[in-house]
Design an enzyme around this catalytic site. Structure first.
Site, PDB file in Angstrom:
ATOM      1  N   ASN A   9       0.891  -1.203   0.030  1.00  0.00           N
ATOM      2  CA  ASN A   9       0.106  -0.177   0.045  1.00  0.00           C
ATOM      3  C   ASN A   9       1.075   1.396  -0.072  1.00  0.00           C
ATOM      4  OD1 ASN A   9      -1.751   2.153   0.418  1.00  0.00           O
ATOM      5  ND2 ASN A   9      -2.428   1.263   2.586  1.00  0.00           N
ATOM      6  N   LYS A  11       0.222   4.156  -0.432  1.00  0.00           N
ATOM      7  CA  LYS A  11      -0.488   5.265   0.356  1.00  0.00           C
ATOM      8  C   LYS A  11      -0.308   6.671  -0.678  1.00  0.00           C
ATOM      9  CE  LYS A  11      -0.320   3.017   4.741  1.00  0.00           C
ATOM     10  NZ  LYS A  11      -0.036   3.352   6.290  1.00  0.00           N
ATOM     11  N   HIS A  95      -9.600   1.149   4.569  1.00  0.00           N
ATOM     12  CA  HIS A  95      -8.432   1.225   5.563  1.00  0.00           C
ATOM     13  C   HIS A  95      -8.803   2.134   6.460  1.00  0.00           C
ATOM     14  CE1 HIS A  95      -4.338   2.450   6.446  1.00  0.00           C
ATOM     15  NE2 HIS A  95      -4.029   1.367   5.904  1.00  0.00           N
ATOM     16  N   GLU A  97      -7.038   4.637   7.828  1.00  0.00           N
ATOM     17  CA  GLU A  97      -7.044   5.896   7.579  1.00  0.00           C
ATOM     18  C   GLU A  97      -8.200   6.555   6.911  1.00  0.00           C
ATOM     19  OE1 GLU A  97      -3.177   5.536   5.606  1.00  0.00           O
ATOM     20  OE2 GLU A  97      -2.311   4.956   7.430  1.00  0.00           O
ATOM     21  N   GLU A 167      -5.809  -4.914  10.455  1.00  0.00           N
ATOM     22  CA  GLU A 167      -4.681  -3.977  10.710  1.00  0.00           C
ATOM     23  C   GLU A 167      -5.128  -3.596  11.978  1.00  0.00           C
ATOM     24  OE1 GLU A 167      -2.742  -2.967   6.918  1.00  0.00           O
ATOM     25  OE2 GLU A 167      -4.403  -1.714   7.211  1.00  0.00           O
ATOM     26  N   GLY A 173       2.158   2.068  10.862  1.00  0.00           N
ATOM     27  CA  GLY A 173       3.093   3.358  10.938  1.00  0.00           C
ATOM     28  C   GLY A 173       3.657   3.715  11.971  1.00  0.00           C
ATOM     29  N   SER A 213       3.186  -2.217  10.635  1.00  0.00           N
ATOM     30  CA  SER A 213       4.513  -2.347  10.736  1.00  0.00           C
ATOM     31  C   SER A 213       5.015  -3.752  10.398  1.00  0.00           C
ATOM     32  CB  SER A 213       5.045  -1.968  11.910  1.00  0.00           C
ATOM     33  OG  SER A 213       4.267  -0.801  12.471  1.00  0.00           O
TER      34      SER A 213
END
Ligand code: PGA
Length: 259
Positions: A9, A11, A95, A97, A167, A173, A213
């Protein structure tokens, strides 16, 4: 032998020339590998260029989001038909985010999942709890709700074309991965939810990826767990060396030495 799926991904990173460089390096690094499914999800602006480069390679193309309508007055949006048009086989949906910054709900994600399937695009549907929810011992409850609503009204034939990605938000991250045991615990729970709804045979065929991560040095233990079928990789997917190494380290040991 388990066939692992590794998804990068990217991003909101990479201009077109940078994306071209990255995908060329990835292709060169993984071209001999046939026991793993590999997907790159560049930003929308780089999809066309990357699509040309991955054609006839063992790297598949994915997008990071999409609208659920085919076309219409939805300024700024990209439709499943457009993703199909540019050659996407996969799309990441829901996702964390998108859920956090763009207020995407399970109901919206469910519409997107159905739209992706209609266009024969494999939806990679993300679920996962925040740190606060984990600390309040609500992780399983939160994931169950996301699972129930974002994957609502899908029959067995439909669910078999879906990839689920667990996730945990606190691991994205942050450099703080779930331990393989923590991840496996949630993956086996998701598998159980699939069993209950679709039966053992169907549930066993569905890929459940771990994300948060993932790095070259932790992928091996993660995919050694029975219910972890691959990874959704963010930060480590935008550097060719680390992404290639993740793919290689995810291979079963009997074939690792030959790649
Ligand atoms: P990360 O991101 O690998 O940088 O933690 C994973 C993701 O957001 O999919």
């Amino acid at each position: 032998m388990k066939r692992v799926l590794i998804v990068g991904n990217w991003k909101m990173f990479k201009t077109i020339p940078e994306a071209v460089n990255l995908v060329n390096s990835i292709k060169a690094g993984v071209h001999k590998i046939s026991n793993c499914d590999i997907v790159a999800c560049p930003p929308f602006t780089a999809l066309t260029a990357v699509s040309e480069l991955v054609r006839d390679s063992n790297v598949d193309l994915g997008a990071q989001d999409m609208h659920f309508e085919t076309e219409g007055a939805f300024t700024g949006e990209i439709s499943p038909m457009m993703l199909k048009d540019v050659g996407c086989r996969y799309v990441i949906l829901g996702h964390s985010e998108r859920r956090a910054y763009f207020k995407e709900t399970d109901e919206l994600i469910n519409k997107k999942v159905k739209a992706a399937l209609k266009y024969n695009i494999v939806p990679i549907v993300c679920v996962g709890e925040t740190l606060e929810e984990r600390e309040a011992h609500k992780a399983f409850e939160v994931v169950k709700k996301q699972f129930d609503y974002s994957l609502a009204d899908l029959d067995a034939a439909a669910i078999e074309r879906v990839v689920v990605a667990y996730e945990p938000v606190w691991a994205i991250g942050t450099g703080r991965t779930a331990t393989p045991e923590q991840a496996e615990q949630m993956h086996s729970y998701i598998r159980r939810l699939l069993n209950e709804k679709y039966g053992r045979e169907v549930a066993a065929r569905i890929k459940i990826l771990y994300g948060g991560s993932v790095k070259p040095d932790n992928i091996e233990l993660l995919v050694s767990k029975p219910n972890i079928d691959g990874a959704l990789v963010g930060g480590a997917s935008i550097k060719a060396e680390s992404f290639i190494q993740i793919v290689k380290n995810s291979l079963p040991s009997e074939i690792k030495s030959n790649s």
